[in-house]
Write a protein that holds these residues in place. Structure first.
Motif, PDB file in Angstrom:
ATOM      1  N   ASP A  70       0.707  -1.157   0.010  1.00  7.99           N
ATOM      2  CA  ASP A  70      -0.069  -0.010  -0.039  1.00  7.99           C
ATOM      3  C   ASP A  70       0.928   1.431  -0.052  1.00  7.99           C
TER       4      ASP A  70
ATOM      5  N   LEU B  94      -0.307  -6.715   5.230  1.00  3.66           N
ATOM      6  CA  LEU B  94      -1.600  -6.697   4.425  1.00  3.66           C
ATOM      7  C   LEU B  94      -2.201  -8.131   4.501  1.00  3.66           C
TER       8      LEU B  94
ATOM      9  N   ARG C  30      -2.493  -1.771   9.641  1.00  5.62           N
ATOM     10  CA  ARG C  30      -3.984  -1.522   9.512  1.00  5.62           C
ATOM     11  C   ARG C  30      -4.778  -1.863  10.793  1.00  5.62           C
TER      12      ARG C  30
END
Length: 369
Positions: free
Chosen positions: A33, A83, A113
């Motif tokens: 990302d 991720l 995240r």
């Protein structure tokens, strides 16, 4: 399950070379990302979720087999490994499979995240954290990485240190951002971290910027000469690192600074990683091609034969005419769908041979064989 006599003899032969014992270097995924200027993952024509990746039971089985072969370290990278939705389960599987005193590490930008935390990784079995940090300035960091917040990364570093994890900071050297790299290196003045200044490599998208942005270890050392004047060397064993290079601790500093200089220094004889791609291709060397598909051995229950192949390949690497050359981290380690030649078969070595040495991986444009 224990190794049979033939496999034990091979393990003893490898130990007799006095080389660093192999460890597992997993590339967990092919996505990220961020969009770092020297990596640009999204420019790859086959970028995305196209691999059929290994699953948690696969990682557990590979770790158990590696443990039988005396391996006690596994490192996870990507892409951006955090991720993966099953990342905590993978870390736990590796730690449990390799057993007590295992070193389990991960490279990440540390902008985790929702649902992930450094504490959760530590509880899963992570023992050290490598954080990619190329500038401490938010705007400059965004220019380099295409997103993220360096302060969030710094918070993760502090959390990891508070939890007793070893921390390394990876910073890629670029001429336009050399002052940023020096600022990152200066973090070791007050933090017990190993900052690794990594030379730009002439591979992948970095080829377009290499001529103007490459800056060598020698030049950077010259810029930081005052720091190193009274510095003492810190052993890689003490830091828990296996990467090539010298680590120096300036007088009065809490941390150390090291260089990974794959572009200007011949370091391949130090290589001891068994690289495993997202889809399960194991690579003991990139140039001296001995790729092997672990999926076949997982389904057949013959992982010990796979590790015999891998260790034998590592013993034979100094027969490669390019042995002793420059160690490039090949771009297709992360995107393993690129076409590569079939892995060459190997024979178990004659017991008592003392061949050793290392591996020179292919430079940009090389054949990969």
């Amino acid at each position: 399950m224990v190794l049979d006599a033939e496999h034990r003899a091979l393990l003893e032969q490898f130990a007799a070379t006095n080389r660093n014992h192999p460890y597992l270097a997993f590339t967990l995924n092919s996505i990220c990302d961020r969009d770092c200027v020297f990596c640009k993952p999204r420019c790859m024509p086959d970028y995305g979720h196209k691999d059929t990746t290994l699953k948690v039971p696969d990682y557990a089985a590979i770790a158990r087999a590696a443990g039988r072969w005396g391996m006690r370290k596994a490192h996870c990278s990507g892409g951006e490994p955090t991720l993966r939705k099953d990342i905590l389960h993978i870390i736990h599987a590796l730690a449990e499979g390799l057993g007590k005193a295992a070193q389990i590490g991960m490279t990440t930008h540390a902008n985790l995240r929702k649902g992930l935390s450094v504490e959760a990784f530590a509880e899963a079995g992570l023992t050290y954290l490598n954080v990619s940090l190329h500038s401490t300035d938010p705007g400059r960091s965004h220019d380099i990485m295409g997103g993220g917040d360096p302060q969030v990364s710094m918070d993760a570093i502090h959390q990891a240190l508070d939890l007793g994890l070893k921390v390394k900071i990876n910073c890629v050297l670029m001429r336009s951002y050399i002052e940023d790299a020096c600022a990152v290196a200066a973090l070791a003045r007050t933090l017990p971290v190993a900052v690794r200044l990594i030379e730009l490599q002439n591979i992948g998208p970095a080829q377009d910027m290499f001529d103007t942005e490459f800056i060598s270890e020698a030049e950077v050392r010259g810029r930081l000469g005052e720091w190193f004047a009274c510095a003492g060397e810190v052993s890689r064993a003490q830091l828990g690192v296996r990467s090539p290079g010298q680590y120096l601790q300036p007088d009065g500093w809490k941390g150390s600074i090291g260089f990974i200089s794959n572009s200007s220094c011949a370091t391949c004889s130090d290589a001891n990683r068994i690289k495993i791609t997202p889809s399960g291709v194991a690579r003991p060397c990139i140039l001296h091609n001995r790729d092997i598909q672990l999926r076949d051995h997982l389904s057949a229950g013959t992982l010990d034969d796979a590790f015999a192949h891998l260790l034998t390949s590592m013993l034979e690497r100094n027969s490669n005419p390019a042995w002793g050359g420059y160690h490039y981290v090949d771009y297709d380690l992360r995107w393993d769908r690129m076409e590569r030649p079939e892995g060459a078969p190997v024979l178990l070595p004659v017991i008592g041979s003392t061949s050793g040495g290392g591996c020179a991986v292919r430079q940009a444009g090389g054949s990969g064989q």
